[in-house]
Motif scaffolding. Sequence first.
Motif, PDB file in Angstrom:
ATOM      1  N   PHE A 182       0.773  -1.122   0.109  1.00  0.00           N
ATOM      2  CA  PHE A 182      -0.176  -0.065  -0.094  1.00  0.00           C
ATOM      3  C   PHE A 182       0.926   1.331  -0.079  1.00  0.00           C
ATOM      4  N   LEU A 183       1.984   1.004   0.242  1.00  0.00           N
ATOM      5  CA  LEU A 183       3.233   2.124  -0.070  1.00  0.00           C
ATOM      6  C   LEU A 183       3.559   2.412  -1.295  1.00  0.00           C
ATOM      7  N   GLY A 184       3.058   1.622  -2.261  1.00  0.00           N
ATOM      8  CA  GLY A 184       3.385   1.474  -3.620  1.00  0.00           C
ATOM      9  C   GLY A 184       4.719   0.951  -4.124  1.00  0.00           C
ATOM     10  N   LEU A 207      -5.713   1.370  -7.289  1.00  0.00           N
ATOM     11  CA  LEU A 207      -5.344   2.820  -7.301  1.00  0.00           C
ATOM     12  C   LEU A 207      -6.346   3.769  -7.470  1.00  0.00           C
ATOM     13  N   ARG A 208      -7.413   3.347  -8.108  1.00  0.00           N
ATOM     14  CA  ARG A 208      -8.689   4.177  -8.562  1.00  0.00           C
ATOM     15  C   ARG A 208      -9.730   4.195  -7.125  1.00  0.00           C
ATOM     16  N   LYS A 209     -10.048   2.968  -6.537  1.00  0.00           N
ATOM     17  CA  LYS A 209     -10.902   2.989  -5.729  1.00  0.00           C
ATOM     18  C   LYS A 209     -10.657   3.239  -4.237  1.00  0.00           C
ATOM     19  N   ARG A 210      -9.255   2.672  -3.537  1.00  0.00           N
ATOM     20  CA  ARG A 210      -8.720   2.976  -2.290  1.00  0.00           C
ATOM     21  C   ARG A 210      -7.822   4.142  -2.466  1.00  0.00           C
ATOM     22  N   PHE A 211      -7.203   4.337  -3.356  1.00  0.00           N
ATOM     23  CA  PHE A 211      -6.141   5.391  -3.323  1.00  0.00           C
ATOM     24  C   PHE A 211      -6.819   7.006  -3.927  1.00  0.00           C
ATOM     25  N   GLY A 212      -8.144   6.686  -4.634  1.00  0.00           N
ATOM     26  CA  GLY A 212      -8.692   7.964  -5.150  1.00  0.00           C
ATOM     27  C   GLY A 212      -7.649   8.672  -6.317  1.00  0.00           C
ATOM     28  N   THR A 271       0.760  11.443  -4.579  1.00  0.00           N
ATOM     29  CA  THR A 271       0.227  11.960  -3.271  1.00  0.00           C
ATOM     30  C   THR A 271      -0.474  10.819  -2.538  1.00  0.00           C
ATOM     31  N   ALA A 272      -1.270  10.091  -3.043  1.00  0.00           N
ATOM     32  CA  ALA A 272      -2.010   8.954  -2.405  1.00  0.00           C
ATOM     33  C   ALA A 272      -1.090   7.966  -1.692  1.00  0.00           C
ATOM     34  N   ILE A 273       0.045   7.678  -2.092  1.00  0.00           N
ATOM     35  CA  ILE A 273       1.049   6.595  -1.804  1.00  0.00           C
ATOM     36  C   ILE A 273       2.334   6.986  -0.997  1.00  0.00           C
ATOM     37  N   LEU A 311      -0.097   7.523   3.998  1.00  0.00           N
ATOM     38  CA  LEU A 311      -0.693   6.030   4.336  1.00  0.00           C
ATOM     39  C   LEU A 311      -0.736   5.541   5.740  1.00  0.00           C
ATOM     40  N   GLN A 312       0.387   6.309   6.502  1.00  0.00           N
ATOM     41  CA  GLN A 312       0.515   5.764   7.833  1.00  0.00           C
ATOM     42  C   GLN A 312      -0.692   6.372   8.602  1.00  0.00           C
TER      43      GLN A 312
END
Length: 297
Positions: A47-49, A154-159, A242-244, A249-250
Motif C-alpha cells: 500500500f506504500l506503492g 489505485l482508483r478505489k482505495r487511493f482515489g 500523493t496518495a501513496i 498512508l500511515q
Amino acid sequence: MKLQGRKGSSNIQDRRGRSGGSMFGGGGGRAGSFGIGTIIIMVVVFFLGGNPLEYLGIGGGGNQATETTTGEPGEDLNETGSYANIVSVTLQETENVWNTVFPQNYGRNYQEPILVLFSGQDRSACGFASAATGPFYCPADQKVYIDLSFADQLRKRFGAPGDFALAYVVAHEVGHHVQNLLGYSQQVNQARQRSSEEQANAMSVRLELQADYLAGVWANYANQDGQLLEQGDIQEAITAATAIGDDRLQMEAQGYVVPESFTHGTSEQRVRAFTEGYQSGDASKAALDRYFSSRSL
C-alpha cells in the motif's frame, strides 16, 4: 493519455489465468519462509506503492538474461483504454524514450525489461508474487510484475483514477530497472546490509524518490517526442504520488506517522521528485548522481 492508434510493447508476458503455485510451497527466493507477521508487513509495503520482496531483502544480486519469448497476448492488450492496453502502451513509450536516452547520456544501449501480467499469484526470480505485493520490479530477472487488479486499488482505495496514474506506476517500476542497469540498486543493497534499520529505510526512500524522478524524466521525453500527454495527465500522476506517500498512508492506517520507518518518501517528496524530473527532463548521469546523493530527506 493519447492512446488511440499507439503501438503496445512486444515485451509483455501475459500469464493471466495461469497458476503460479502455492505461496507456501517453496520455490524462488525465501518465499516459503513467510510468516503471518511478515505477510502483514508485505501488505503494508504494497500500500506504500513498492515491492515487498525488496523490503524483505529478496531480489538483490546480479542480473540474469531476460527471456526473449513472450506469452500469447490477451485480447484486451489491443483494446484502447483497457488496463492492459494502458500498461502495454506505457511500456512501449518507456522503450522509445530510454532507447534514445541511454546512448545519449550513458554511452551504451538500453536493455528493455519484460513486463509480466499475472492474476492472483505467480513466481518471479525474486520470489513469490501475488496481487497483494502490488507492482514491483525484480532485478534478478529484469522484469516488472503487475496484477492489473492494482489499477482498481489505485482508483478505489487511493482515489487516483485515470490512465496516466497507472502509467506513472509503470514508469516508476521501469525507473527501478534503469537504476538497476546503472548500478544504483546494487549500491543501495550493499549499503543496507551494513546499516541500521533506520539508515536502510532512508536509503530505500532515496532509491524510491529517484525512481519517481526517472518517471518524471520519462514523461517529459514522451511528451516531447510522442506528444503523449493530454490535459490533466500530470495531475493524475501527482494525485497518485500523493496518495501513496508514507505519511499519508500511515496516518490513514494508524492515525500517526513514524518517519524513521518510511521506505518510499512522504507525499510531498514523491510529488516533488516526479515534478522535478518532468520539468527538467534532465537524464544525465550527473543529474541522477546529484539527485541520488544530495536530496534532503
